[in-house]
Motif scaffolding. Structure first.
Motif, PDB file in Angstrom:
ATOM      1  N   ILE A 121       0.826  -1.216   0.000  1.00 48.36           N
ATOM      2  CA  ILE A 121       0.000   0.000   0.000  1.00 48.36           C
ATOM      3  C   ILE A 121       0.854   1.258   0.000  1.00 48.36           C
ATOM      4  O   ILE A 121       0.554   2.235  -0.708  1.00 48.36           O
ATOM      5  CB  ILE A 121      -0.959  -0.006   1.211  1.00 48.36           C
ATOM      6  CG1 ILE A 121      -2.002  -1.121   1.062  1.00 48.36           C
ATOM      7  CG2 ILE A 121      -1.648   1.344   1.364  1.00 48.36           C
ATOM      8  CD1 ILE A 121      -2.855  -1.335   2.301  1.00 48.36           C
ATOM      9  N   PHE A 122       1.923   1.260   0.769  1.00 46.88           N
ATOM     10  CA  PHE A 122       2.698   2.486   0.969  1.00 46.88           C
ATOM     11  C   PHE A 122       3.899   2.622   0.036  1.00 46.88           C
ATOM     12  O   PHE A 122       4.449   3.721  -0.089  1.00 46.88           O
ATOM     13  CB  PHE A 122       3.173   2.577   2.422  1.00 46.88           C
ATOM     14  CG  PHE A 122       2.055   2.770   3.408  1.00 46.88           C
ATOM     15  CD1 PHE A 122       1.300   3.929   3.406  1.00 46.88           C
ATOM     16  CD2 PHE A 122       1.742   1.775   4.318  1.00 46.88           C
ATOM     17  CE1 PHE A 122       0.263   4.104   4.305  1.00 46.88           C
ATOM     18  CE2 PHE A 122       0.711   1.935   5.225  1.00 46.88           C
ATOM     19  CZ  PHE A 122      -0.040   3.103   5.214  1.00 46.88           C
ATOM     20  N   VAL A 123       4.315   1.529  -0.619  1.00 48.71           N
ATOM     21  CA  VAL A 123       5.506   1.604  -1.465  1.00 48.71           C
ATOM     22  C   VAL A 123       5.217   1.176  -2.901  1.00 48.71           C
ATOM     23  O   VAL A 123       5.362   1.961  -3.845  1.00 48.71           O
ATOM     24  CB  VAL A 123       6.664   0.762  -0.888  1.00 48.71           C
ATOM     25  CG1 VAL A 123       7.920   0.923  -1.753  1.00 48.71           C
ATOM     26  CG2 VAL A 123       6.971   1.156   0.542  1.00 48.71           C
ATOM     27  N   TYR A 124       4.781  -0.072  -3.095  1.00 50.47           N
ATOM     28  CA  TYR A 124       4.693  -0.631  -4.444  1.00 50.47           C
ATOM     29  C   TYR A 124       3.568  -0.013  -5.268  1.00 50.47           C
ATOM     30  O   TYR A 124       3.791   0.432  -6.401  1.00 50.47           O
ATOM     31  CB  TYR A 124       4.515  -2.151  -4.363  1.00 50.47           C
ATOM     32  CG  TYR A 124       4.546  -2.839  -5.698  1.00 50.47           C
ATOM     33  CD1 TYR A 124       5.739  -2.992  -6.399  1.00 50.47           C
ATOM     34  CD2 TYR A 124       3.380  -3.352  -6.272  1.00 50.47           C
ATOM     35  CE1 TYR A 124       5.783  -3.624  -7.630  1.00 50.47           C
ATOM     36  CE2 TYR A 124       3.405  -3.981  -7.504  1.00 50.47           C
ATOM     37  CZ  TYR A 124       4.608  -4.122  -8.173  1.00 50.47           C
ATOM     38  OH  TYR A 124       4.632  -4.747  -9.398  1.00 50.47           O
ATOM     39  N   VAL A 125       2.366   0.014  -4.719  1.00 53.46           N
ATOM     40  CA  VAL A 125       1.217   0.550  -5.470  1.00 53.46           C
ATOM     41  C   VAL A 125       1.396   2.027  -5.809  1.00 53.46           C
ATOM     42  O   VAL A 125       1.194   2.428  -6.970  1.00 53.46           O
ATOM     43  CB  VAL A 125      -0.101   0.308  -4.695  1.00 53.46           C
ATOM     44  CG1 VAL A 125      -1.265   0.982  -5.406  1.00 53.46           C
ATOM     45  CG2 VAL A 125      -0.369  -1.195  -4.563  1.00 53.46           C
ATOM     46  N   PRO A 126       1.796   2.894  -4.867  1.00 56.89           N
ATOM     47  CA  PRO A 126       2.035   4.292  -5.252  1.00 56.89           C
ATOM     48  C   PRO A 126       3.119   4.456  -6.314  1.00 56.89           C
ATOM     49  O   PRO A 126       3.024   5.353  -7.164  1.00 56.89           O
ATOM     50  CB  PRO A 126       2.464   4.946  -3.926  1.00 56.89           C
ATOM     51  CG  PRO A 126       1.896   4.082  -2.865  1.00 56.89           C
ATOM     52  CD  PRO A 126       1.937   2.697  -3.413  1.00 56.89           C
ATOM     53  N   SER A 127       4.152   3.598  -6.276  1.00 57.55           N
ATOM     54  CA  SER A 127       5.217   3.690  -7.276  1.00 57.55           C
ATOM     55  C   SER A 127       4.693   3.373  -8.667  1.00 57.55           C
ATOM     56  O   SER A 127       5.047   4.050  -9.647  1.00 57.55           O
ATOM     57  CB  SER A 127       6.361   2.742  -6.914  1.00 57.55           C
ATOM     58  OG  SER A 127       6.969   3.128  -5.705  1.00 57.55           O
ATOM     59  N   LEU A 128       3.844   2.357  -8.775  1.00 56.44           N
ATOM     60  CA  LEU A 128       3.261   2.022 -10.077  1.00 56.44           C
ATOM     61  C   LEU A 128       2.338   3.134 -10.571  1.00 56.44           C
ATOM     62  O   LEU A 128       2.342   3.468 -11.760  1.00 56.44           O
ATOM     63  CB  LEU A 128       2.496   0.699  -9.988  1.00 56.44           C
ATOM     64  CG  LEU A 128       3.321  -0.581 -10.098  1.00 56.44           C
ATOM     65  CD1 LEU A 128       2.419  -1.802 -10.023  1.00 56.44           C
ATOM     66  CD2 LEU A 128       4.132  -0.612 -11.383  1.00 56.44           C
ATOM     67  N   ILE A 129       1.550   3.705  -9.679  1.00 53.22           N
ATOM     68  CA  ILE A 129       0.679   4.823 -10.060  1.00 53.22           C
ATOM     69  C   ILE A 129       1.525   5.999 -10.534  1.00 53.22           C
ATOM     70  O   ILE A 129       1.228   6.637 -11.554  1.00 53.22           O
ATOM     71  CB  ILE A 129      -0.222   5.234  -8.877  1.00 53.22           C
ATOM     72  CG1 ILE A 129      -1.199   4.096  -8.532  1.00 53.22           C
ATOM     73  CG2 ILE A 129      -0.994   6.511  -9.198  1.00 53.22           C
ATOM     74  CD1 ILE A 129      -1.991   4.330  -7.260  1.00 53.22           C
TER      75      ILE A 129
END
Length: 539
Positions: A121-129
């Motif tokens: 939630i805090f690292v991977y998903v925001p990076s892809l967005i």
């Protein structure tokens, strides 16, 4: 506002899929005395919370390195310490020194699963967005389309978040790859936006979370050097930027390693734990060259580990060099992404001490390239998940493997309906452009040459039509056989998946099915290595 809502819904759907996987088994569940990677991650929380920093990587009576000793860089250790601190506040039995080994209560399982979900939630998903919605590179042979009011970027984001290989390893098998890979994606995105200092800091963080990020280090180094090297074009602004990036890298490393730089012994203990040459060229069956060669010639019987390490280093460097040199000479954004694929694939195929999970380090750059070349990228992603099948079976994740790979296959067919389209696929787009240009040139010549007979004009027109038609048929024929090979490849994956899941190997060859999976996948990876190198070097 509507776009933000769609992004939130896409992210929630991806997180829901991850949470569904958490109800399956994990690495080492109910398998004493070592238990598996789940216990390794928990044990690191126990060690970092209860022991001083200088003993985290040192063999002592309280820290038996043979029982899941820390073997990742300092940022992983700091992360484990933070999680251990939270775990102690929730229930001290989770991380009590010595007494907590092998704990497998339901509440602890939920806690551990939530820690991975939070990293997503805090690292991977925001990076892809961040990557998808700030990527301003031009589209290659594809226009915008919409499905259920979702624009192309939303579909690409959803497809990237749905990749099942990473989901099964992190949320099933149990690891925190999403943390290091998320930092890596953030670094790449920042560099694509020419924010090289921020990108360098993020990549140093990724490298200090997992040392396998070295797979991506060469393309990043040569991309920056190609952009700002004073040897190519001396410019004070370029030299200043290169010095600033170097300073940012050195300072970032120094800050993250500071607690381990107080004495030489502590520092060397960390280094020896990060690069364990004594483990051998590989452990379990892995889909790379050395595992395949080992079938015909036992490498560890003929070479010492130090010799094998040198051979691996030389061949890996040779395999990655063409991509790096090309990127240095032409540091373009598209080439940068493809070079990340080529170099990480070279490391996976040829480097020393490769794990089956390391294919994720290739899969993530492939995800970043998916929008521009979806068909081969989709094919690679399917094979990459299949290559980890023996590990999933070992962890009792076979049902989750089948469900997620089928779901991802069907979802991609639905969300990218033109992925196999001959007109859209970039098989003949350049040839068509060249043919159209040639046609215009011929017509101009015919108009300018008034002295030619009607027969000569007709002859030239017919010749041009036949030649152009032949090229089109040839390209279509090539495309047809590529599709045949794709479905043949998928058929092989289905057969080996069923055989591995439902049949027992012969007693004489207990690793037969695992070896077949690794060799079948290795053959694919070699072809993909050649394809993506061709894509970077020749187009």
């Amino acid at each position: 506002m509507q776009e933000n809502t769609q992004i939130v819904l896409i992210s929630l759907f991806a997180l829901l899929l991850r949470w569904c996987v958490t109800y399956h088994s994990y690495s080492g569940q109910g398998m004493p005395p070592m238990f598996g990677d789940y216990e390794a991650q928990r044990h690191w929380q126990e060690i970092t919370l209860n022991l001083p920093i200088k003993k985290w990587y040192t063999n002592t009576t309280d820290n038996d390195l043979q029982y899941w000793g820390l073997d990742y860089p300092p940022l992983t250790a700091y992360h484990s310490f933070a999680l251990g601190y939270i775990a102690e506040k929730i229930n001290s039995s989770y991380v009590r020194l010595h007494e907590s080994r092998g704990i497998s209560s339901e509440d602890h399982k939920y806690f551990m699963r939530l820690t991975v979900l939070c990293a997503d939630i805090f690292v991977y998903v925001p990076s892809l967005i961040y990557f998808v919605f700030t990527d301003n590179r031009e589209e290659t042979a594809r226009g915008e389309f919409s499905i259920f009011s979702l624009r192309k970027k939303h579909i690409v984001l959803l497809n990237m978040l749905m990749y099942p290989g990473l989901i099964l390893i992190d949320h099933g098998h149990f690891q925190y790859n999403c943390a290091s890979l998320g930092l890596f994606i953030g670094a790449v995105t920042a560099m694509l936006r020419n924010s090289f200092i921020i990108g360098s800091f993020l990549f140093v963080a990724a490298l200090n979370y997992k040392q396998m990020e070295l797979y991506h280090a060469l393309p990043i180094f040569f991309y920056i050097l190609g952009k700002y090297s004073p040897l190519k074009r001396f410019c004070w602004s370029h030299l200043r930027m290169l010095l600033c990036i170097s300073f940012a890298v050195v300072v970032s490393f120094a800050i993250m390693w500071l607690p381990f730089l107080r004495n030489v012994e502590t520092f060397t203990n960390v280094i020896f734990r990060l690069f364990p040459v004594a483990r051998g060229v590989f452990e379990d069956k892995v889909a790379n060259i050395w595992c395949a060669v080992n079938v015909l010639y036992k490498l560890q019987g003929g070479f010492a580990n130090q010799q094998l390490a040198k051979v691996c280093l030389a061949i890996t460097t040779f395999a990655a060099l063409p991509s790096c040199v090309n990127l240095y000479r032409t540091p373009e954004k598209e080439k940068f992404i493809i070079s990340l694929i080529n170099c990480s694939l070279a490391f996976f195929l040829f480097s020393f001490q490769v794990h089956e999970k390391s294919i994720l380090l290739v899969a993530v750059p492939v995800l970043l390239h998916f929008r521009d070349d979806p068909f081969p990228c989709f094919w690679f992603l399917i094979v990459s998940q299949f290559s980890m099948l023996p590990l999933f079976i070992k962890d009792d994740l076979y049902v989750a493997y089948c469900a997620t790979i089928i779901f991802y296959f069907c979802f991609t067919f639905w969300s990218c309906p033109d992925i196999f389209s001959y007109d859209v696929y970039n098989v003949n787009s350049k040839q068509s452009i060249n043919a159209a240009t040639s046609e215009r040139q011929i017509k101009m010549k015919l108009r300018n040459n008034k002295n030619k007979s009607v027969f000569a004009k007709v002859k030239q027109d017919v010749s041009f039509y036949c030649r152009n038609r032949f090229d089109t048929l040839l390209n279509y024929d090539l495309y047809f056989w590529i599709i045949v090979l794709f479905y043949s490849s998928i058929l092989g994956i289905i057969i080996l998946s069923i055989v591995s899941g439902f049949l027992n190997p012969p007693n004489k060859y207990p690793d037969l099915f695992a070896l077949l999976v690794s060799m079948y996948s290795c053959g694919h990876f070699i072809i993909f290595y050649l394809y993506f190198n061709y894509k970077q070097l020749c187009t």
